[in-house]
Design a protein around this motif. Sequence first.
Motif, PDB file in Angstrom:
ATOM      1  N   ASP A 112      -2.182  -9.930  -0.984  1.00  0.00           N
ATOM      2  CA  ASP A 112      -2.984 -10.786  -1.861  1.00  0.00           C
ATOM      3  C   ASP A 112      -2.752 -10.342  -3.304  1.00  0.00           C
ATOM      4  N   ASN A 113      -3.246 -11.107  -4.238  1.00  0.00           N
ATOM      5  CA  ASN A 113      -3.045 -10.795  -5.648  1.00  0.00           C
ATOM      6  C   ASN A 113      -4.326 -10.312  -6.320  1.00  0.00           C
ATOM      7  N   LYS A 114      -5.219  -9.739  -5.552  1.00  0.00           N
ATOM      8  CA  LYS A 114      -6.515  -9.313  -6.081  1.00  0.00           C
ATOM      9  C   LYS A 114      -6.502  -7.902  -6.656  1.00  0.00           C
ATOM     10  N   ASN A 115      -5.382  -7.196  -6.526  1.00  0.00           N
ATOM     11  CA  ASN A 115      -5.262  -5.817  -7.020  1.00  0.00           C
ATOM     12  C   ASN A 115      -6.368  -4.913  -6.476  1.00  0.00           C
ATOM     13  N   ARG A 116      -6.714  -5.141  -5.231  1.00  0.00           N
ATOM     14  CA  ARG A 116      -7.742  -4.337  -4.569  1.00  0.00           C
ATOM     15  C   ARG A 116      -7.114  -3.009  -4.139  1.00  0.00           C
ATOM     16  N   THR A 117      -7.706  -1.902  -4.572  1.00  0.00           N
ATOM     17  CA  THR A 117      -7.191  -0.573  -4.233  1.00  0.00           C
ATOM     18  C   THR A 117      -7.876  -0.080  -2.962  1.00  0.00           C
ATOM     19  N   SER A 118      -7.073   0.513  -2.100  1.00  0.00           N
ATOM     20  CA  SER A 118      -7.604   1.045  -0.856  1.00  0.00           C
ATOM     21  C   SER A 118      -6.953   2.396  -0.583  1.00  0.00           C
ATOM     22  N   THR A 119      -7.751   3.339  -0.152  1.00  0.00           N
ATOM     23  CA  THR A 119      -7.223   4.641   0.236  1.00  0.00           C
ATOM     24  C   THR A 119      -7.092   4.654   1.747  1.00  0.00           C
ATOM     25  N   VAL A 120      -5.887   4.889   2.218  1.00  0.00           N
ATOM     26  CA  VAL A 120      -5.646   4.952   3.664  1.00  0.00           C
ATOM     27  C   VAL A 120      -5.166   6.351   4.020  1.00  0.00           C
ATOM     28  N   ILE A 121      -5.635   6.816   5.149  1.00  0.00           N
ATOM     29  CA  ILE A 121      -5.254   8.141   5.617  1.00  0.00           C
ATOM     30  C   ILE A 121      -4.372   7.979   6.848  1.00  0.00           C
ATOM     31  N   ILE A 122      -3.162   8.498   6.747  1.00  0.00           N
ATOM     32  CA  ILE A 122      -2.236   8.503   7.874  1.00  0.00           C
ATOM     33  C   ILE A 122      -2.302   9.907   8.478  1.00  0.00           C
ATOM     34  N   PRO A 123      -2.925  10.041   9.644  1.00  0.00           N
ATOM     35  CA  PRO A 123      -3.041  11.364  10.253  1.00  0.00           C
ATOM     36  C   PRO A 123      -1.691  11.921  10.705  1.00  0.00           C
ATOM     37  N   ARG A 124      -1.577  13.229  10.666  1.00  0.00           N
ATOM     38  CA  ARG A 124      -0.359  13.896  11.140  1.00  0.00           C
ATOM     39  C   ARG A 124      -0.141  13.556  12.617  1.00  0.00           C
ATOM     40  N   GLY A 125       1.075  13.234  12.968  1.00  0.00           N
ATOM     41  CA  GLY A 125       1.416  12.923  14.353  1.00  0.00           C
ATOM     42  C   GLY A 125       1.149  11.485  14.761  1.00  0.00           C
ATOM     43  N   SER A 126       0.741  10.642  13.820  1.00  0.00           N
ATOM     44  CA  SER A 126       0.466   9.233  14.136  1.00  0.00           C
ATOM     45  C   SER A 126       1.766   8.503  14.440  1.00  0.00           C
ATOM     46  N   GLY A 127       1.748   7.708  15.481  1.00  0.00           N
ATOM     47  CA  GLY A 127       2.892   6.873  15.793  1.00  0.00           C
ATOM     48  C   GLY A 127       2.949   5.687  14.839  1.00  0.00           C
ATOM     49  N   PHE A 128       4.092   5.028  14.825  1.00  0.00           N
ATOM     50  CA  PHE A 128       4.273   3.928  13.888  1.00  0.00           C
ATOM     51  C   PHE A 128       3.298   2.785  14.138  1.00  0.00           C
ATOM     52  N   LEU A 129       3.006   2.476  15.392  1.00  0.00           N
ATOM     53  CA  LEU A 129       2.065   1.394  15.683  1.00  0.00           C
ATOM     54  C   LEU A 129       0.660   1.738  15.194  1.00  0.00           C
ATOM     55  N   LYS A 130       0.292   3.007  15.246  1.00  0.00           N
ATOM     56  CA  LYS A 130      -1.008   3.446  14.715  1.00  0.00           C
ATOM     57  C   LYS A 130      -1.034   3.282  13.198  1.00  0.00           C
ATOM     58  N   VAL A 131       0.078   3.630  12.532  1.00  0.00           N
ATOM     59  CA  VAL A 131       0.180   3.461  11.078  1.00  0.00           C
ATOM     60  C   VAL A 131       0.040   1.989  10.718  1.00  0.00           C
ATOM     61  N   THR A 132       0.725   1.131  11.463  1.00  0.00           N
ATOM     62  CA  THR A 132       0.641  -0.308  11.227  1.00  0.00           C
ATOM     63  C   THR A 132      -0.787  -0.808  11.411  1.00  0.00           C
ATOM     64  N   ASP A 133      -1.463  -0.308  12.421  1.00  0.00           N
ATOM     65  CA  ASP A 133      -2.845  -0.694  12.672  1.00  0.00           C
ATOM     66  C   ASP A 133      -3.755  -0.259  11.517  1.00  0.00           C
ATOM     67  N   ILE A 134      -3.556   0.940  11.001  1.00  0.00           N
ATOM     68  CA  ILE A 134      -4.351   1.438   9.871  1.00  0.00           C
ATOM     69  C   ILE A 134      -4.142   0.546   8.643  1.00  0.00           C
ATOM     70  N   LEU A 135      -2.879   0.206   8.361  1.00  0.00           N
ATOM     71  CA  LEU A 135      -2.568  -0.632   7.202  1.00  0.00           C
ATOM     72  C   LEU A 135      -3.137  -2.044   7.361  1.00  0.00           C
ATOM     73  N   TYR A 136      -3.071  -2.571   8.579  1.00  0.00           N
ATOM     74  CA  TYR A 136      -3.592  -3.916   8.838  1.00  0.00           C
ATOM     75  C   TYR A 136      -5.113  -3.952   8.657  1.00  0.00           C
ATOM     76  N   LYS A 137      -5.800  -2.949   9.202  1.00  0.00           N
ATOM     77  CA  LYS A 137      -7.263  -2.897   9.080  1.00  0.00           C
ATOM     78  C   LYS A 137      -7.707  -2.694   7.632  1.00  0.00           C
ATOM     79  N   ALA A 138      -6.863  -2.025   6.831  1.00  0.00           N
ATOM     80  CA  ALA A 138      -7.182  -1.817   5.419  1.00  0.00           C
ATOM     81  C   ALA A 138      -6.855  -3.048   4.580  1.00  0.00           C
ATOM     82  N   GLY A 139      -6.228  -4.060   5.192  1.00  0.00           N
ATOM     83  CA  GLY A 139      -5.895  -5.288   4.480  1.00  0.00           C
ATOM     84  C   GLY A 139      -4.645  -5.176   3.617  1.00  0.00           C
ATOM     85  N   MET A 140      -3.808  -4.191   3.889  1.00  0.00           N
ATOM     86  CA  MET A 140      -2.611  -3.988   3.080  1.00  0.00           C
ATOM     87  C   MET A 140      -1.409  -4.781   3.600  1.00  0.00           C
ATOM     88  N   ILE A 141      -1.445  -5.163   4.861  1.00  0.00           N
ATOM     89  CA  ILE A 141      -0.376  -6.002   5.424  1.00  0.00           C
ATOM     90  C   ILE A 141      -1.008  -7.182   6.159  1.00  0.00           C
TER      91      ILE A 141
END
Length: 127
Positions: free
Chosen positions: A36-65
């Motif tokens: 989106d073009n709202k310039n909304r800032t979000s802090t996301v935490i990628i835990p150590r050992g997270s698989g790629f699908l978990k990373v994707t899920d974190i980004l999706y829930k944060a509204g970044m993708i």
Amino acid sequence: MLKLINRYNIFLAVTVIITLILLSITFLNYTVSPSDNKNRTSTVIIPRGSGFLKVTDILYKAGMIKYRPFFCLLAVLENAPKHIKAGEYELVSSMSPIEIIDKLIRGDIKRYPVLIKALSVYCTDGI
């Protein structure tokens, strides 16, 4: 009968080619367009050992993708799934998916300023 089969095959081939072209254009547009073009800032935490699908899920829930399948395809094309680094990231919703992947690969984590108060040492011995 043979002409009918040839026409059908040509029609099918043209339909497949047009579909692939449209999907490619849509995918290329996705890679450079922000969620989106709202310039909304979000802090996301990628835990150590997270698989790629978990990373994707974190980004999706944060509204970044927006579209996980396109994001996964882009990440695979960029050889990113095994190179994403853990940490706390500050992402902006106006970042494109390719920018997000690049940031995660570089490990460009959020930095916090630390102020260390300087010690003043006074000599009173006349030195």
